[in-house]
Write a protein that holds these residues in place. Structure first.
Motif, PDB file in Angstrom:
ATOM      1  N   UNK A   1       1.626  10.391 -11.715  1.00  0.00           N
ATOM      2  CA  UNK A   1       1.815   9.739 -13.011  1.00  0.00           C
ATOM      3  C   UNK A   1       1.951   8.223 -12.893  1.00  0.00           C
ATOM      4  N   UNK A   2       1.977   7.707 -11.662  1.00  0.00           N
ATOM      5  CA  UNK A   2       2.149   6.276 -11.480  1.00  0.00           C
ATOM      6  C   UNK A   2       3.579   5.808 -11.561  1.00  0.00           C
TER       7      UNK A   2
ATOM      8  N   UNK B   1       7.639  -2.217 -17.773  1.00  0.00           N
ATOM      9  CA  UNK B   1       6.726  -2.204 -16.642  1.00  0.00           C
ATOM     10  C   UNK B   1       5.920  -0.905 -16.602  1.00  0.00           C
ATOM     11  N   UNK B   2       4.657  -0.973 -16.141  1.00  0.00           N
ATOM     12  CA  UNK B   2       3.885   0.259 -15.967  1.00  0.00           C
ATOM     13  C   UNK B   2       4.603   1.218 -15.024  1.00  0.00           C
ATOM     14  N   UNK B   3       4.501   2.493 -15.302  1.00  0.00           N
ATOM     15  CA  UNK B   3       5.146   3.498 -14.479  1.00  0.00           C
ATOM     16  C   UNK B   3       6.529   3.892 -14.932  1.00  0.00           C
TER      17      UNK B   3
ATOM     18  N   UNK C   1       1.553   3.269 -19.023  1.00  0.00           N
ATOM     19  CA  UNK C   1       0.437   2.969 -18.131  1.00  0.00           C
ATOM     20  C   UNK C   1       0.089   1.488 -18.089  1.00  0.00           C
ATOM     21  N   UNK C   2       0.524   0.719 -19.061  1.00  0.00           N
ATOM     22  CA  UNK C   2       0.217  -0.710 -19.114  1.00  0.00           C
ATOM     23  C   UNK C   2       1.467  -1.468 -19.529  1.00  0.00           C
ATOM     24  N   UNK C   3       1.650  -2.651 -18.957  1.00  0.00           N
ATOM     25  CA  UNK C   3       2.834  -3.450 -19.266  1.00  0.00           C
ATOM     26  C   UNK C   3       2.912  -3.756 -20.762  1.00  0.00           C
TER      27      UNK C   3
ATOM     28  N   UNK D   1       2.983  -0.775 -32.359  1.00  0.00           N
ATOM     29  CA  UNK D   1       2.827   0.466 -33.111  1.00  0.00           C
ATOM     30  C   UNK D   1       2.339   1.601 -32.226  1.00  0.00           C
ATOM     31  N   UNK D   2       1.710   1.257 -31.102  1.00  0.00           N
ATOM     32  CA  UNK D   2       1.192   2.252 -30.161  1.00  0.00           C
ATOM     33  C   UNK D   2       1.518   1.819 -28.741  1.00  0.00           C
ATOM     34  N   UNK D   3       1.419   2.757 -27.808  1.00  0.00           N
ATOM     35  CA  UNK D   3       1.612   2.455 -26.392  1.00  0.00           C
ATOM     36  C   UNK D   3       0.544   3.180 -25.581  1.00  0.00           C
TER      37      UNK D   3
END
Length: 396
Positions: A320-321, A152-154, A35-37, A171-173
């Motif tokens: 879902x983008x 990239x997002x998506x 969801x975020x770069x 460590x997370x996304x």
């Protein structure tokens, strides 16, 4: 609506559905949608390292040997002096002053003389100039620098992409939360198990639709079976709360088809009412009064499956983008006729000569799709061998 236009339209409409996000540990992020770069939190590699087991050398051989360098050892305090070498493991930190890495199979260590250091010589199978300057050294930042945009997002978080996030310091996304879906399986004649009697058919959807939709990125909240009854259809749609409702059957205009009337009774807006595609033309997409979407699949099994693959998948990707997936290409082994004015979706097998349509592809049949390697998109007018035609991306 034309099939290609419908495919683009459902993706756009899916993208207009509000999305939420969640933060996951890397181990839980595989298969989710970013969801975020993602930017690198470190250069990669973050230090010059050896790409081979061997020796870090400086100057021309033979070289006086120093202490070994193992992966995980801290950087050397002093540069490598001319005429010296140090054994080094793959991943070891290359000391300053290193000319290159001599591979382990290209060197020979001789005994020390009079208490001096052991000596490394280059074997004949090594080239005269080996190692070249910087050879077998992974330079700092060779793969990426600090704060480079990596993902990239998506994008779908495949195992290699999650691994890339890990090695660049994450460590997370942040991923898109899974949209909920509710399934409404319509048809008085449909039975759940056993051998159908006269006038009955087996439920072809509940055994595989939940797993299929889960794999596409949805969370299946409920599955309900309904008879062909207007009142029960209205109540089932009204009581649903999922972001997406998918129904099977009842979308045509027969005497037992009540989906269209149910949507009208609920004040829904029909966004797509039929698509020029065979099989599957009675498909509908509606927006309910609270903004949620309802995808109405035909009742025939092959038609429903091909609508879900060709239009449902772009819709879900939009929610879902994710970008709209491109179509593939395949060369035909035989001509495929299409005398209609609609796009024809044809299951095929791969052969050495090219794609060959499978047998038994009536809209109520599944055998042809079960035996297929892919689905060809045949335009109005047909397609001739050995030309190529577009193919659908498939989720299995």
């Amino acid at each position: 609506m034309e099939w290609l236009e419908a495919r683009s339209t459902v993706h756009t409409l899916g993208g207009q559905v509000p999305r939420t996000t969640e933060v996951l540990p890397l181990a839980d992020a595989v298969g989710r949608t970013l969801a975020a770069a993602v930017h690198s939190l470190t250069a990669l590699p973050s230090f010059a390292s050896s790409a081979m087991d061997g020796w870090a050398v400086n100057g021309d051989g033979p070289w006086a040997l120093g202490t070994p360098i193992l992966a995980g050892d801290p950087p050397a305090d002093t540069p490598l002096a001319p005429g010296t070498a140090r054994p080094i493991a793959t991943g070891g930190c290359v000391p300053a002053g290193t000319h290159g890495i001599l591979r382990s199979e290209h060197g020979l260590v001789g005994p020390s003389v009079a208490g001096g250091p052991a000596t490394l010589t280059r074997l004949p199978q090594a080239g005269a100039g080996e190692p070249a300057a910087g050879e077998h050294v992974r330079a700092r930042g060779e793969e990426c620098g600090l704060d480079e945009r990596m993902l990239e997002p998506g994008c779908l978080l495949t195992a290699p992409r999650v691994a890339l996030a890990a090695v660049t310091g994450h460590d997370t996304l942040t991923v898109t939360a899974l949209p909920d879906v509710e399934l409404l399986l319509l048809g008085t004649e449909v039975i759940e198990s056993g051998i159908p009697g006269p006038g009955q058919v087996r439920d072809a959807y509940s055994p595989e639709f939940p797993a299929l939709l889960t794999g596409l990125g949805l969370r299946v909240r409920a599955l309900r079976r309904l008879p062909d009854d207007l009142g029960q259809t209205v109540e089932a749609i009204r009581s649903s709360t999922a972001a997406l409702v998918i129904s099977t059957g009842g979308s045509a205009r027969g005497p037992a088809d009540h989906v269209r009337a149910a949507l009208a009774a609920l004040g829904a807006t029909v966004l797509i009412d039929g698509v020029r595609m065979r099989p599957g033309h009675p498909v509908m997409l509606a927006r309910l009064v609270d903004g949620r979407l309802m995808l109405c699949l035909p009742g025939n099994p092959l038609a429903a499956m091909l609508v879900l693959v060709s239009l449902g998948m772009p819709l879900i990707d939009g929610m879902l983008g994710r970008p709209l997936a491109g179509l593939g290409r395949v060369a035909l082994a035989h001509d495929i006729a299409n005398l209609s004015g609609s796009t024809r979706l044809v299951a095929y097998r791969n052969t050495d000569e090219g794609a060959v349509p499978t047998a038994r592809q009536g809209s109520g049949m599944l055998r042809g799709l079960a035996e297929a390697d892919g689905v060809a998109v045949v335009p109005p007018g047909g397609a001739c061998a050995p030309n190529q035609v577009a193919t659908l991306p498939l989720p299995w």
